[in-house]
Design an enzyme around this catalytic site. Sequence first.
Site, PDB file in Angstrom:
ATOM      1  N   SER A  14      97.411  -6.370  25.448  1.00 52.95           N
ATOM      2  CA  SER A  14      97.165  -6.910  26.586  1.00 52.95           C
ATOM      3  C   SER A  14      96.226  -6.079  27.053  1.00 52.95           C
ATOM      4  O   SER A  14      95.642  -4.295  26.706  1.00 52.95           O
ATOM      5  CB  SER A  14      98.767  -6.891  27.894  1.00 52.95           C
ATOM      6  OG  SER A  14      98.822  -5.060  27.356  1.00 52.95           O
ATOM      7  N   GLY A  18      95.839   0.066  24.874  1.00 53.43           N
ATOM      8  CA  GLY A  18      95.131   1.218  24.501  1.00 53.43           C
ATOM      9  C   GLY A  18      94.452   0.711  23.193  1.00 53.43           C
ATOM     10  O   GLY A  18      94.046   1.590  22.072  1.00 53.43           O
ATOM     11  N   GLU A  88      86.080  -5.228  23.076  1.00 52.01           N
ATOM     12  CA  GLU A  88      85.841  -6.452  24.063  1.00 52.01           C
ATOM     13  C   GLU A  88      85.331  -7.846  23.026  1.00 52.01           C
ATOM     14  O   GLU A  88      84.818  -8.510  23.849  1.00 52.01           O
ATOM     15  CB  GLU A  88      84.879  -6.584  25.676  1.00 52.01           C
ATOM     16  CG  GLU A  88      85.324  -5.350  26.427  1.00 52.01           C
ATOM     17  CD  GLU A  88      86.969  -5.260  27.364  1.00 52.01           C
ATOM     18  OE1 GLU A  88      87.248  -6.422  26.773  1.00 52.01           O
ATOM     19  OE2 GLU A  88      87.117  -4.155  27.965  1.00 52.01           O
ATOM     20  N   ILE A 169      85.997  -9.378  35.762  1.00 48.13           N
ATOM     21  CA  ILE A 169      86.120  -8.314  35.626  1.00 48.13           C
ATOM     22  C   ILE A 169      86.764  -7.897  36.329  1.00 48.13           C
ATOM     23  O   ILE A 169      86.848  -7.693  37.462  1.00 48.13           O
ATOM     24  CB  ILE A 169      84.982  -8.596  35.247  1.00 48.13           C
ATOM     25  CG1 ILE A 169      84.100  -9.203  34.169  1.00 48.13           C
ATOM     26  CG2 ILE A 169      84.280  -6.649  34.066  1.00 48.13           C
ATOM     27  CD1 ILE A 169      84.401  -8.459  32.639  1.00 48.13           C
ATOM     28  N   CYS A 179     105.554  -7.637  31.002  1.00 53.65           N
ATOM     29  CA  CYS A 179     106.670  -7.806  29.697  1.00 53.65           C
ATOM     30  C   CYS A 179     106.867  -9.710  29.814  1.00 53.65           C
ATOM     31  O   CYS A 179     106.702  -9.574  31.864  1.00 53.65           O
ATOM     32  CB  CYS A 179     107.737  -6.722  29.713  1.00 53.65           C
ATOM     33  SG  CYS A 179     109.077  -7.455  31.546  1.00 53.65           S
TER      34      CYS A 179
HETATM   35  N1  LIG Z   1     100.461   0.300  32.357  1.00 57.49           N
HETATM   36  C1  LIG Z   1     100.017   1.390  31.444  1.00 57.49           C
HETATM   37  N2  LIG Z   1     100.804   1.268  30.281  1.00 57.49           N
HETATM   38  C2  LIG Z   1     100.084   2.073  29.403  1.00 57.49           C
HETATM   39  N3  LIG Z   1      99.195   2.689  29.384  1.00 57.49           N
HETATM   40  C3  LIG Z   1      98.608   2.688  31.271  1.00 57.49           C
HETATM   41  C4  LIG Z   1      98.895   1.643  32.253  1.00 57.49           C
HETATM   42  N4  LIG Z   1      98.136   1.818  32.786  1.00 57.49           N
HETATM   43  C5  LIG Z   1      97.316   2.711  32.659  1.00 57.49           C
HETATM   44  N5  LIG Z   1      97.257   2.894  31.551  1.00 57.49           N
HETATM   45  C6  LIG Z   1      96.111   4.370  30.951  1.00 57.49           C
HETATM   46  O1  LIG Z   1      95.673   2.838  29.609  1.00 57.49           O
HETATM   47  C7  LIG Z   1      95.238   3.623  28.487  1.00 57.49           C
HETATM   48  C8  LIG Z   1      94.937   3.135  27.726  1.00 57.49           C
HETATM   49  O2  LIG Z   1      93.216   2.659  28.339  1.00 57.49           O
HETATM   50  P1  LIG Z   1      92.406   2.005  27.290  1.00 57.49           P
HETATM   51  O3  LIG Z   1      92.618   2.083  25.544  1.00 57.49           O
HETATM   52  O4  LIG Z   1      91.245   1.479  27.681  1.00 57.49           O
HETATM   53  O5  LIG Z   1      92.747   0.819  27.221  1.00 57.49           O
HETATM   54  P2  LIG Z   1      93.004  -1.107  26.833  1.00 57.49           P
HETATM   55  O6  LIG Z   1      91.140  -0.720  26.159  1.00 57.49           O
HETATM   56  O7  LIG Z   1      93.944  -1.323  25.765  1.00 57.49           O
HETATM   57  O8  LIG Z   1      92.374  -1.830  28.175  1.00 57.49           O
HETATM   58  C9  LIG Z   1      96.628   4.652  28.820  1.00 57.49           C
HETATM   59  O9  LIG Z   1      95.847   5.737  27.397  1.00 57.49           O
HETATM   60  C10 LIG Z   1      96.971   5.546  29.755  1.00 57.49           C
HETATM   61  O10 LIG Z   1      96.342   6.238  29.922  1.00 57.49           O
HETATM   62  C1  LIG Z   2      93.543 -10.687  31.305  1.00 60.17           C
HETATM   63  C2  LIG Z   2      92.219 -11.256  31.395  1.00 60.17           C
HETATM   64  C3  LIG Z   2      91.083  -9.513  32.248  1.00 60.17           C
HETATM   65  N1  LIG Z   2      89.911 -10.424  32.514  1.00 60.17           N
HETATM   66  C4  LIG Z   2      88.889  -8.862  32.184  1.00 60.17           C
HETATM   67  C5  LIG Z   2      89.488  -8.273  33.357  1.00 60.17           C
HETATM   68  C6  LIG Z   2      88.794  -6.672  32.018  1.00 60.17           C
HETATM   69  O1  LIG Z   2      87.030  -6.871  32.737  1.00 60.17           O
HETATM   70  C7  LIG Z   2      88.683  -7.281  30.084  1.00 60.17           C
HETATM   71  C8  LIG Z   2      89.407  -6.507  29.774  1.00 60.17           C
HETATM   72  O2  LIG Z   2      89.513  -5.250  29.380  1.00 60.17           O
HETATM   73  P1  LIG Z   2      90.548  -3.653  28.803  1.00 60.17           P
HETATM   74  O3  LIG Z   2      89.633  -3.275  28.169  1.00 60.17           O
HETATM   75  O4  LIG Z   2      91.177  -4.558  27.789  1.00 60.17           O
HETATM   76  O5  LIG Z   2      91.623  -3.170  29.948  1.00 60.17           O
HETATM   77  O6  LIG Z   2      89.307  -8.702  30.561  1.00 60.17           O
HETATM   78  C9  LIG Z   2      89.309 -11.471  32.417  1.00 60.17           C
HETATM   79  O7  LIG Z   2      88.576 -11.684  31.975  1.00 60.17           O
HETATM   80  N2  LIG Z   2      90.403 -12.661  32.160  1.00 60.17           N
HETATM   81  C10 LIG Z   2      91.661 -12.256  31.782  1.00 60.17           C
HETATM   82  O8  LIG Z   2      92.768 -13.379  31.653  1.00 60.17           O
HETATM   83 ZN   LIG Z   3     109.062  -5.993  33.055  1.00 61.88          ZN
END
Ligand SMILES: Nc1ncnc2c1ncn2[C@@H]1O[C@H](COP(=O)(O)OP(=O)(O)O)[C@@H](O)[C@H]1O
Ligand SMILES: Cc1cn([C@H]2C[C@H](O)[C@@H](COP(=O)(O)O)O2)c(=O)[nH]c1=O
Ligand SMILES: [Zn+2]
Length: 190
Positions: A14, A18, A88, A169, A179
Site C-alpha cells: 500500500s 516503504g 510508481e 495524486i 488494515c
Molecule cells: N502509517 C504509516 N505507516 C508506515 N510508515 C508511514 C506511515 N505514515 C507515514 N509513514 C512514513 O512513510 C515512509 C515510507 O515512505 P515511502 O518509502 O515513500 O512509502 P511508499 O513508497 O510505499 O508510499 C515510512 O518510513 C514512514 O516514515
Molecule cells: C491508492 C491510490 C493511489 N494513487 C496515487 C497517490 C500517490 O500519488 C501515488 C502512490 O504513491 P506512493 O509512493 O505509493 O505513496 O498513487 C492513485 O492515484 N490512486 C489510488 O487508488
Molecule cells: Zn486497522
Amino acid sequence: MHQYKGKLIIHTGSMFSGKTSSLEKDVKRFNIAGYKTIAFKPSIDTRYPKSEIRTHDNTTLNAVMVNNIFEICEYCKSYDLDVIAIDEVQFLGGKIEDIVDTINKFLEKGKTVILAGLDMDFSGQAFEIVKELMPMADYLYKHHAVCVKCGTDAWVSHRKTKAQERIVIGATDEYEPLCRKCFLEEQKGQ
Ligand SMILES: Nc1ncnc2c1ncn2[C@@H]1O[C@H](COP(=O)(O)OP(=O)(O)O)[C@@H](O)[C@H]1O
Ligand SMILES: Cc1cn([C@H]2C[C@H](O)[C@@H](COP(=O)(O)O)O2)c(=O)[nH]c1=O
Ligand SMILES: [Zn+2]
C-alpha cells in the site's frame, strides 16, 4: 551484487509501506557496487521535481521522468545500463504486453530490474500491470504500512475524500493506510 544480474526485484504494497524507500536503498547499494544505474519515474506523478524521487519521509534519489516504457528502452540503449529501477510502475504508460515484453528483454540481456508500485488502488482493486508483473519476480517483497486506525499491518490505501476516479495524486492529504478490518468498517460507515 552480480547475483542479481538478469533478476527482477519487485517492491509492492500500500501507500506509506516503504516501497520507494526500498527501491532507493537497492539503487544506492548498486551504485556503491559500481553498477550503471538509472531510476525512472512516470511523468504522471507531478508531486516532486522531475529529476527526483522522494519518499514520504523525504529521502531522495536522482531520477529520470519518462512517459512510457519505450523511453526507458531508449535510455538503456544510450547508456548501456546494468540496473533499471522504475518507481510508481502502476502509472507507467504503454500497453501491459509492451511493458512485460520489454522487461523480459531487459532480463534476458542480464539487466537487473527493480520495480516499486502499488498492488491495489483505493478501492482494493489490483493495478493490472503490477498483478501481471508480480509472478515474474525473482524477489517479490510485499511491504506494509501501519494501519492509522488500529496500529496493525495495513493492507490498502484508503482514500479519505469522495473522489472516485482511479488516479488522484496525493499523500496524507488524500490517503491513509488501513488494515482490512478498518477498511471494511470505513466502507460500511460511508
Ligand atoms: N502509517 C504509516 N505507516 C508506515 N510508515 C508511514 C506511515 N505514515 C507515514 N509513514 C512514513 O512513510 C515512509 C515510507 O515512505 P515511502 O518509502 O515513500 O512509502 P511508499 O513508497 O510505499 O508510499 C515510512 O518510513 C514512514 O516514515
Ligand atoms: C491508492 C491510490 C493511489 N494513487 C496515487 C497517490 C500517490 O500519488 C501515488 C502512490 O504513491 P506512493 O509512493 O505509493 O505513496 O498513487 C492513485 O492515484 N490512486 C489510488 O487508488
Ligand atoms: Zn486497522
